[in-house]
Motif scaffolding. Structure first.
Motif, PDB file in Angstrom:
ATOM      1  N   MET A  78       0.840  -1.200   0.000  1.00 40.53           N
ATOM      2  CA  MET A  78       0.000   0.000   0.000  1.00 40.53           C
ATOM      3  C   MET A  78       0.877   1.254   0.000  1.00 40.53           C
ATOM      4  O   MET A  78       0.525   2.261  -0.625  1.00 40.53           O
ATOM      5  CB  MET A  78      -0.933   0.020   1.213  1.00 40.53           C
ATOM      6  N   LYS A  81       1.756   2.081  -3.443  1.00 42.56           N
ATOM      7  CA  LYS A  81       0.611   2.680  -4.129  1.00 42.56           C
ATOM      8  C   LYS A  81       0.446   4.135  -3.719  1.00 42.56           C
ATOM      9  O   LYS A  81       0.228   5.015  -4.560  1.00 42.56           O
ATOM     10  CB  LYS A  81      -0.652   1.870  -3.812  1.00 42.56           C
ATOM     11  N   VAL A  82       0.558   4.405  -2.427  1.00 45.37           N
ATOM     12  CA  VAL A  82       0.432   5.777  -1.928  1.00 45.37           C
ATOM     13  C   VAL A  82       1.569   6.638  -2.476  1.00 45.37           C
ATOM     14  O   VAL A  82       1.353   7.798  -2.842  1.00 45.37           O
ATOM     15  CB  VAL A  82       0.370   5.808  -0.381  1.00 45.37           C
ATOM     16  N   CYS A  83       2.773   6.078  -2.551  1.00 50.06           N
ATOM     17  CA  CYS A  83       3.896   6.811  -3.154  1.00 50.06           C
ATOM     18  C   CYS A  83       3.544   7.235  -4.574  1.00 50.06           C
ATOM     19  O   CYS A  83       3.766   8.388  -4.963  1.00 50.06           O
ATOM     20  CB  CYS A  83       5.162   5.948  -3.188  1.00 50.06           C
ATOM     21  N   ASN A  85       0.571   7.640  -5.872  1.00 50.25           N
ATOM     22  CA  ASN A  85      -0.508   8.634  -5.810  1.00 50.25           C
ATOM     23  C   ASN A  85      -0.001  10.015  -5.403  1.00 50.25           C
ATOM     24  O   ASN A  85      -0.566  11.026  -5.820  1.00 50.25           O
ATOM     25  CB  ASN A  85      -1.607   8.196  -4.850  1.00 50.25           C
ATOM     26  N   LYS A  86       1.042  10.054  -4.588  1.00 49.91           N
ATOM     27  CA  LYS A  86       1.530  11.331  -4.070  1.00 49.91           C
ATOM     28  C   LYS A  86       2.744  11.854  -4.834  1.00 49.91           C
ATOM     29  O   LYS A  86       3.336  12.851  -4.436  1.00 49.91           O
ATOM     30  CB  LYS A  86       1.828  11.208  -2.583  1.00 49.91           C
ATOM     31  N   LEU A 109       3.329   3.990   7.502  1.00 45.86           N
ATOM     32  CA  LEU A 109       2.326   4.300   6.478  1.00 45.86           C
ATOM     33  C   LEU A 109       1.555   5.563   6.841  1.00 45.86           C
ATOM     34  O   LEU A 109       1.222   6.368   5.963  1.00 45.86           O
ATOM     35  CB  LEU A 109       1.372   3.118   6.293  1.00 45.86           C
ATOM     36  N   LEU A 113       0.755   8.767   4.499  1.00 40.94           N
ATOM     37  CA  LEU A 113      -0.621   9.199   4.242  1.00 40.94           C
ATOM     38  C   LEU A 113      -0.823  10.674   4.604  1.00 40.94           C
ATOM     39  O   LEU A 113      -1.590  11.375   3.954  1.00 40.94           O
ATOM     40  CB  LEU A 113      -1.610   8.330   5.020  1.00 40.94           C
TER      41      LEU A 113
END
Length: 123
Positions: A78, A81-83, A85-86, A109, A113
């Protein structure tokens, strides 16, 4: 100081979480896989409780250990994935987030976030 575009953003989790999670996961691992190395009799009521769990719920604790492992793996992916997205695109930085999140879970995490690449921090 040069401004970064956020592609290499990384923040280490706090020492509190590093120590707490390392101790907790290490203790849980010992209880599940090597309970004979833990001096339960010297840990007071906590040791009595842990000995009870080892003696009566070893199977559930074994499954719980693997569930915790799976959750940490999921959190690590995750983080990737967040990396994305950001906008954290630097490969070594993404690897740092993956490893840190695998080792320390939501303590890592959560930092990712909270990262808001759109709004620069004001000091």
């Amino acid at each position: 100081m040069a401004k970064s575009d956020g592609c290499d953003y990384f923040k280490r989790t706090s020492m509190f979480w590093i120590v707490s999670v390392t101790f907790g996961v290490g203790y849980f691992t010992c209880i599940v896989f090597a309970p004979e190395v833990i001096p339960f009799q010297h840990l007071g009521p906590f040791g009595t409780f842990c000995r009870y769990l080892v003696d009566n719920y070893a199977g559930i604790m074994y499954k719980g250990w693997w569930a915790a492992f799976a959750i940490h793996v999921f959190e690590a992916f995750m983080a990737l994935k967040v990396c994305s997205n950001k906008g954290v695109t630097n490969a070594s930085t993404r690897c740092l987030w993956f490893v840190q999140t695998f080792l320390f879970g939501f303590a890592s995490l959560g930092l990712l976030l909270k990262y808001d690449p759109e709004r620069p921090k004001q000091h």
